[in-house]
Design a protein around this motif. Structure first.
Motif, PDB file in Angstrom:
ATOM      1  N   ALA A 144       6.902 -16.488   0.085  1.00  0.00           N
ATOM      2  CA  ALA A 144       7.826 -17.522   0.586  1.00  0.00           C
ATOM      3  C   ALA A 144       8.527 -17.050   1.860  1.00  0.00           C
ATOM      4  O   ALA A 144       8.783 -17.850   2.762  1.00  0.00           O
ATOM      5  CB  ALA A 144       8.858 -17.854  -0.499  1.00  0.00           C
ATOM      6  N   ILE A 145       8.817 -15.770   1.943  1.00  0.00           N
ATOM      7  CA  ILE A 145       9.475 -15.236   3.146  1.00  0.00           C
ATOM      8  C   ILE A 145       8.467 -15.137   4.291  1.00  0.00           C
ATOM      9  O   ILE A 145       8.768 -15.494   5.434  1.00  0.00           O
ATOM     10  CB  ILE A 145      10.075 -13.833   2.858  1.00  0.00           C
ATOM     11  N   ALA A 146       7.275 -14.670   3.952  1.00  0.00           N
ATOM     12  CA  ALA A 146       6.249 -14.472   4.990  1.00  0.00           C
ATOM     13  C   ALA A 146       5.689 -15.802   5.495  1.00  0.00           C
ATOM     14  O   ALA A 146       5.180 -15.884   6.612  1.00  0.00           O
ATOM     15  CB  ALA A 146       5.117 -13.614   4.437  1.00  0.00           C
ATOM     16  N   GLY A 147       5.788 -16.821   4.663  1.00  0.00           N
ATOM     17  CA  GLY A 147       5.236 -18.119   5.047  1.00  0.00           C
ATOM     18  C   GLY A 147       3.718 -18.147   4.967  1.00  0.00           C
ATOM     19  O   GLY A 147       3.068 -18.951   5.640  1.00  0.00           O
ATOM     20  N   ARG A 148       3.174 -17.267   4.195  1.00  0.00           N
ATOM     21  CA  ARG A 148       1.713 -17.265   4.017  1.00  0.00           C
ATOM     22  C   ARG A 148       1.361 -16.587   2.694  1.00  0.00           C
ATOM     23  O   ARG A 148       2.201 -15.907   2.092  1.00  0.00           O
ATOM     24  CB  ARG A 148       1.014 -16.543   5.164  1.00  0.00           C
ATOM     25  N   ALA A 149       0.117 -16.817   2.277  1.00  0.00           N
ATOM     26  CA  ALA A 149      -0.334 -16.197   1.032  1.00  0.00           C
ATOM     27  C   ALA A 149      -0.541 -14.697   1.231  1.00  0.00           C
ATOM     28  O   ALA A 149      -0.874 -14.253   2.333  1.00  0.00           O
ATOM     29  CB  ALA A 149      -1.638 -16.840   0.586  1.00  0.00           C
ATOM     30  N   ILE A 150      -0.310 -13.951   0.189  1.00  0.00           N
ATOM     31  CA  ILE A 150      -0.617 -12.511   0.207  1.00  0.00           C
ATOM     32  C   ILE A 150      -1.805 -12.318  -0.735  1.00  0.00           C
ATOM     33  O   ILE A 150      -1.672 -12.439  -1.957  1.00  0.00           O
ATOM     34  CB  ILE A 150       0.588 -11.680  -0.251  1.00  0.00           C
ATOM     35  N   THR A 151      -2.948 -12.076  -0.135  1.00  0.00           N
ATOM     36  CA  THR A 151      -4.176 -12.003  -0.942  1.00  0.00           C
ATOM     37  C   THR A 151      -4.370 -10.593  -1.503  1.00  0.00           C
ATOM     38  O   THR A 151      -3.723  -9.634  -1.058  1.00  0.00           O
ATOM     39  CB  THR A 151      -5.404 -12.352  -0.080  1.00  0.00           C
ATOM     40  N   ASP A 152      -5.307 -10.499  -2.452  1.00  0.00           N
ATOM     41  CA  ASP A 152      -5.629  -9.181  -2.997  1.00  0.00           C
ATOM     42  C   ASP A 152      -6.169  -8.258  -1.901  1.00  0.00           C
ATOM     43  O   ASP A 152      -5.909  -7.052  -1.911  1.00  0.00           O
ATOM     44  CB  ASP A 152      -6.649  -9.308  -4.130  1.00  0.00           C
ATOM     45  N   ASP A 153      -6.910  -8.837  -0.954  1.00  0.00           N
ATOM     46  CA  ASP A 153      -7.431  -7.990   0.139  1.00  0.00           C
ATOM     47  C   ASP A 153      -6.295  -7.486   1.029  1.00  0.00           C
ATOM     48  O   ASP A 153      -6.328  -6.343   1.492  1.00  0.00           O
ATOM     49  CB  ASP A 153      -8.459  -8.784   0.975  1.00  0.00           C
ATOM     50  N   ASP A 154      -5.302  -8.341   1.249  1.00  0.00           N
ATOM     51  CA  ASP A 154      -4.110  -7.871   1.999  1.00  0.00           C
ATOM     52  C   ASP A 154      -3.494  -6.675   1.276  1.00  0.00           C
ATOM     53  O   ASP A 154      -3.114  -5.681   1.898  1.00  0.00           O
ATOM     54  CB  ASP A 154      -3.047  -8.974   2.087  1.00  0.00           C
ATOM     55  N   LEU A 155      -3.384  -6.824  -0.035  1.00  0.00           N
ATOM     56  CA  LEU A 155      -2.764  -5.752  -0.835  1.00  0.00           C
ATOM     57  C   LEU A 155      -3.600  -4.478  -0.783  1.00  0.00           C
ATOM     58  O   LEU A 155      -3.062  -3.377  -0.675  1.00  0.00           O
ATOM     59  CB  LEU A 155      -2.599  -6.214  -2.286  1.00  0.00           C
ATOM     60  N   ARG A 156      -4.899  -4.639  -0.829  1.00  0.00           N
ATOM     61  CA  ARG A 156      -5.771  -3.436  -0.795  1.00  0.00           C
ATOM     62  C   ARG A 156      -5.610  -2.705   0.537  1.00  0.00           C
ATOM     63  O   ARG A 156      -5.582  -1.476   0.575  1.00  0.00           O
ATOM     64  CB  ARG A 156      -7.228  -3.847  -1.015  1.00  0.00           C
ATOM     65  N   ARG A 157      -5.502  -3.472   1.612  1.00  0.00           N
ATOM     66  CA  ARG A 157      -5.306  -2.820   2.921  1.00  0.00           C
ATOM     67  C   ARG A 157      -3.979  -2.064   2.937  1.00  0.00           C
ATOM     68  O   ARG A 157      -3.890  -0.955   3.448  1.00  0.00           O
ATOM     69  CB  ARG A 157      -5.343  -3.876   4.042  1.00  0.00           C
ATOM     70  N   SER A 158      -2.970  -2.657   2.349  1.00  0.00           N
ATOM     71  CA  SER A 158      -1.662  -1.992   2.314  1.00  0.00           C
ATOM     72  C   SER A 158      -1.700  -0.749   1.427  1.00  0.00           C
ATOM     73  O   SER A 158      -1.088   0.268   1.746  1.00  0.00           O
ATOM     74  CB  SER A 158      -0.586  -2.961   1.808  1.00  0.00           C
ATOM     75  N   LEU A 159      -2.416  -0.856   0.324  1.00  0.00           N
ATOM     76  CA  LEU A 159      -2.542   0.321  -0.547  1.00  0.00           C
ATOM     77  C   LEU A 159      -3.149   1.485   0.226  1.00  0.00           C
ATOM     78  O   LEU A 159      -2.713   2.638   0.085  1.00  0.00           O
ATOM     79  CB  LEU A 159      -3.423  -0.004  -1.763  1.00  0.00           C
ATOM     80  N   ALA A 160      -4.132   1.172   1.065  1.00  0.00           N
ATOM     81  CA  ALA A 160      -4.773   2.245   1.839  1.00  0.00           C
ATOM     82  C   ALA A 160      -3.776   2.888   2.803  1.00  0.00           C
ATOM     83  O   ALA A 160      -3.733   4.115   2.943  1.00  0.00           O
ATOM     84  CB  ALA A 160      -5.967   1.677   2.598  1.00  0.00           C
ATOM     85  N   VAL A 161      -2.969   2.057   3.447  1.00  0.00           N
ATOM     86  CA  VAL A 161      -1.954   2.594   4.376  1.00  0.00           C
ATOM     87  C   VAL A 161      -0.958   3.475   3.619  1.00  0.00           C
ATOM     88  O   VAL A 161      -0.618   4.582   4.064  1.00  0.00           O
ATOM     89  CB  VAL A 161      -1.204   1.432   5.081  1.00  0.00           C
ATOM     90  N   PHE A 162      -0.516   3.001   2.481  1.00  0.00           N
ATOM     91  CA  PHE A 162       0.478   3.766   1.713  1.00  0.00           C
ATOM     92  C   PHE A 162      -0.142   4.988   1.036  1.00  0.00           C
ATOM     93  O   PHE A 162       0.532   6.006   0.869  1.00  0.00           O
ATOM     94  CB  PHE A 162       1.178   2.857   0.691  1.00  0.00           C
ATOM     95  N   ASN A 163      -1.415   4.881   0.681  1.00  0.00           N
ATOM     96  CA  ASN A 163      -2.082   6.075   0.135  1.00  0.00           C
ATOM     97  C   ASN A 163      -2.108   7.187   1.173  1.00  0.00           C
ATOM     98  O   ASN A 163      -1.897   8.357   0.859  1.00  0.00           O
ATOM     99  CB  ASN A 163      -3.511   5.737  -0.308  1.00  0.00           C
ATOM    100  N   GLU A 164      -2.372   6.793   2.416  1.00  0.00           N
ATOM    101  CA  GLU A 164      -2.370   7.812   3.472  1.00  0.00           C
ATOM    102  C   GLU A 164      -0.963   8.406   3.624  1.00  0.00           C
ATOM    103  O   GLU A 164      -0.793   9.614   3.766  1.00  0.00           O
ATOM    104  CB  GLU A 164      -2.840   7.222   4.804  1.00  0.00           C
ATOM    105  N   ASN A 165       0.036   7.528   3.557  1.00  0.00           N
ATOM    106  CA  ASN A 165       1.420   7.991   3.679  1.00  0.00           C
ATOM    107  C   ASN A 165       1.761   8.985   2.569  1.00  0.00           C
ATOM    108  O   ASN A 165       2.365  10.038   2.806  1.00  0.00           O
ATOM    109  CB  ASN A 165       2.363   6.783   3.636  1.00  0.00           C
ATOM    110  N   ARG A 166       1.344   8.645   1.370  1.00  0.00           N
ATOM    111  CA  ARG A 166       1.624   9.549   0.228  1.00  0.00           C
ATOM    112  C   ARG A 166       0.928  10.896   0.429  1.00  0.00           C
ATOM    113  O   ARG A 166       1.507  11.956   0.158  1.00  0.00           O
ATOM    114  CB  ARG A 166       1.161   8.887  -1.073  1.00  0.00           C
TER     115      ARG A 166
END
Lengths: 424, 387
Positions: free
Chosen positions: B159-181
């Motif tokens: 609702a804040i982003a004004g767009r859907a957050i898909t599972d693929d969006d989430l997977r891309r973010s997981l990869a970014v955060f995995n690198e951060n971890r």
């Protein structure tokens, strides 16, 4: 004599309860340690556990004016002056082998802690370390924001209810293991039936205080009834007490018998009472003709029993999960999102003012009260008093200062009424 | 989006650290402002842990609300007495508009913080939500519950982003955060193995950047700084190896960490532990929300505000000491922090039983004088060295 019966019966039940706990301690029977917001006493009674409410034990130590001895002992043990006084009084009780002004407290066989107050969980961890007994945390999701309580029966509500029901099945298995007794669903139905009678009675008693004059003082009398609502939840005696109490309050309401000699001011109470000087604290208001007609304390500290929720005994576990979710969630809302409820309370109970009493010991209740008061003042033009002290620690209770503030509050109420009459 | 913190680029190590320190100590949070100036939206999340991947997947900036050393001139009137500082200064950041958010999420980590959504919500025009992370992580039903909770967070973020957050969006973010971890694990490994290369204050700054930067930028900075630290010309000194405990929520001032670093090698800590909560990679295949929920429950750190029967607080501290090969502990609690103060009893008794020496102190994010504390700490260290 019907008038005054509730107060006498309440005091008697409390003595009997602590006598029973003393016997259990002497017989070395392990108790179930629980808390007022989500005690699950109706379930634990199925396994015949003696029920211990450490919050009530601590409160009793304060009312009997010995809390400072217990606080000092826990602080000498290492606990900070800046943590919950209830916890410290209990730590000292445990260190004393259960010795308490009301009797002897049995050791825990298990503890059930809901997440309605974070201190519950930290408290349970203390017993876990002291005794190595199992601690069960019952997770009860609250409203996700102001006015966002998921509607009963909706998808989000059902998810939360299913989560609680799942945990209840795990708790039952734990109780079987600890008590060595098989779970008996018909016995659960029986205790839930008594809890139903109590909840309905509690809701009705609170409602009857809309009468003018008020039929009981929500601060002083209300605390006695609250104690029974918690300590005897799901018990036959508790159900009988509330049936009788409804009769007494209805009788008083019908005949116009009030709790105070002269009711001049009808007040709402928000917070937790000042137990170290409980009688005097109450008199500081009643001396001016002030009567507390309702309080959020009687809502949240009854675990939401004020809703009068009735379990469906045809589907006990589902319904128990539903009732616990609704009750504890409402208790949390009464502490964190109480503005709208107070606005309604002002109207429903024809209240003249609101007294906020945040306390050092309990951040759950107290943290947001200053802001809540601002919100209420913005919503309604109603006089309010904000006075801080504590529920346990007399070191932060200044009676003289409190009296000054309370006297000024009543003088303000009088001036306001006088002005209103003059301009009418 | 342009970088919100380009100042560190092409700088030598000391200058990079200096500029990073300046950013962390800036109570106007310029990176958040720059993000917003480019049209970005911000999700503020209060301590300790928040699944930032969900906000990130919606193109939102997750901003860790961790208080600040500011005077709570407006927030003070919203709260009672006897409260920790972080509660007040966090709200102050919003009331004073030092930080502007589009969504605020809090988790009831303690009795004070659980009031925050109510207070914040009455004072902000944007949505304020509570995320109920499980306090019964030992239940077989917790994972499914938490997965659904994360889905709720996804819907709120959408609702804040004004767009859907898909599972693929989430997977891309997981990869970014995995690198951060992984990068943060390397940073902490360096502290344990060669602490003379990374004093406590520098380590803290490098970690804390993760709370105010897009993770891609934080990753780039860490990728650059780790090799530089590896080659840092810093002499090994005769300092005591300590674990610092007590920074899971309110943060000690940087000068306090600097004072500690002058006499100790801090080889592990729980500062901003939420940024290191998940201790291994989150699988990016399958159901991303389910994987994130499972990681929270099964592969995570510990803190005083999470109850887990598998993580008794006394044992967890001793394990942290053992894993870091620490000789002693510095136990701190923020003033008026109930969970922190309660934990002191647990920790001191556990250390007493083990015969490990420890130093105990209270702190506040707004404190400015450290002379007495530093003298006490030096005495403690001397006792350890010459005992």
């Amino acid at each position: 004599m019907i008038v005054g019966r509730g107060n006498e019966a309440g005091a008697r039940l409390f003595r009997e309860w602590f006598d029973g706990l003393t016997r259990a301690a002497e017989e070395q029977r392990g108790a179930a340690y629980v808390f007022v917001m989500g005690s699950l006493a109706e379930l634990l009674r199925v396994f015949d556990f003696p029920i211990v409410f450490p919050e009530i034990n601590s409160l009793q130590a304060a009312v009997r004016r010995v809390a400072h001895e217990y606080l000092n002992e826990a602080e000498n043990y290492g606990y900070s002056p800046d943590i919950c006084g209830y916890v410290k009084a209990d730590v000292a009780t445990q260190l004393r082998g259960g010795q308490h002004p009301m009797g002897k407290i049995p050791k825990p066989a298990l503890a059930v802690c809901t997440n309605a107050c974070n201190t519950y969980i930290k408290w349970g961890e203390i017993w876990e370390r002291m005794y190595g007994m199992p601690m069960f945390t019952l997770d009860i999701p609250g409203s996700r924001g102001a006015g966002l309580a998921s509607p009963r029966g909706g998808e989000d509500f059902e998810r939360d209810r299913r989560y609680i029901e799942g945990q209840l099945t795990e708790l039952i298995a734990l109780c079987e293991r600890v008590s060595g007794k098989r779970f008996d669903i018909d016995k659960l139905r029986e205790h839930m039936g008594w809890a139903n009678a109590m909840s309905q009675g509690w809701a009705r008693v609170l409602e009857l205080n809309r009468s003018r004059p008020a039929v009981f003082n929500a601060l002083s009398d209300g605390t006695i009834y609250l104690g029974v609502a918690n300590g005897f939840r799901g018990a036959r005696e508790g159900a009988a007490f509330f049936t009788d109490l409804v009769e007494e309050m209805s009788h008083k309401a019908f005949r116009g018998i009030g709790t105070a000699t002269t009711e001049k001011w009808r007040l709402l109470f928000v917070g937790v009472p000042c137990y170290p000087i409980f009688r005097r604290f109450s008199e500081l208001f009643s001396d001016w003709g002030g009567v507390f007609v309702n309080s959020t304390y009687l809502w949240f500290a009854s675990g939401g029993a004020n809703l009068g929720f009735t379990y469906d005994l045809a589907r006990p576990l589902e319904s128990l999960a539903e009732g616990i979710l609704l009750g504890v969630r409402d208790a949390m809302d009464s502490m964190f999102f109480q503005t709208d409820a107070l606005v309604h309370m002002l109207d429903d109970f024809a209240a003249d003012g609101v007294v906020y009493h945040p306390i050092k010991s309990c951040r759950t209740v107290s943290t947001g009260l200053a802001d809540s008061r601002r919100a209420l003042m913005a919503a309604r033009d109603v006089p309010s008093l904000f006075v801080e002290s504590d529920m346990m620690d007399r070191r932060v209770v200044s009676e003289a200062q409190m009296k000054n503030r309370i006297d000024a509050f009543f003088e303000g109420l009088a001036a306001r009424r006088h002005q209103a009459l003059a301009t009418a | 989006m342009n970088a919100v913190f380009p100042e560190w680029r092409d700088q030598p190590l000391d200058e990079l650290l200096y500029r990073s320190r300046e950013l962390i100590e800036d109570t106007d949070f310029p990176t958040v402002r720059r993000w917003r100036e480019q049209g970005g939206k911000v999700v503020g999340h209060f301590q300790v842990y928040f699944p930032e991947e969900i906000a990130h997947a919606g193109g939102l900036l997750p901003f860790k609300v961790r208080g600040a050393p500011v005077e709570p001139t407006q927030a003070d009137s919203r709260f009672g007495s006897y409260l920790c500082s972080i509660i007040k200064t966090s709200l102050e950041l919003a009331l004073s508009k030092r930080v502007e958010l589009d969504l605020f999420v809090t988790h009831p980590i303690c009795d004070a913080a659980r009031n925050l959504a109510g207070v914040w919500g009455r004072n902000a025009a944007y949505p304020c939500r509570i995320l109920y992370l499980p306090q019964n992580p030992n239940s077989a039903f917790a994972a499914a519950y938490l997965r659904d909770e994360y889905d709720r967070v996804r819907r709120v973020c959408e609702a804040i982003a004004g767009r859907a957050i898909t599972d693929d969006d989430l997977r891309r973010s997981l990869a970014v955060f995995n690198e951060n971890r992984a990068l943060l694990r390397r940073l902490y490994a360096l502290r344990r193995e060669r602490p003379w290369l990374l004093p406590a204050d520098d380590a803290y700054v490098l970690l804390a950047l993760g709370g105010v930067l897009p993770r891609e930028e934080h990753n780039a900075l860490l990728r650059t700084v780790l090799p530089l630290l590896d080659e840092r010309a810093a002499p090994r000194q005769d300092k005591v190896r300590v674990v610092l405990e007590g920074g899971f929520c309110e943060q000690p001032p940087l000068d306090l960490l600097r004072a500690i670093a002058r006499s100790c090698y801090v080889v592990d800590d729980d500062l901003l532990i939420g940024l290191r909560w998940l201790t291994s990679d989150v699988p990016a295949d399958g159901d991303p929300l389910g994987a994130l929920a499972t990681a929270y429950l099964e592969r995570s750190a510990h803190s005083p505000v999470q109850h887990d029967l598998r993580k008794p607080k006394d044992r967890m501290l001793l394990e942290r000491l053992d894993e870091a090969k620490a000789q002693a502990a510095i136990l701190m609690a923020a003033k008026m922090c109930e969970p922190g103060l309660e934990e002191l009893v647990v920790h001191t008794r556990a250390l007493d039983r083990r015969g490990v020496r420890y130093f105990v102190s209270e702190f506040e994010e707004n404190m400015t004088s450290f002379d007495t504390l530093e003298i006490q700490l030096e005495t403690f260290v001397e006792n350890l060295l010459f005992d």
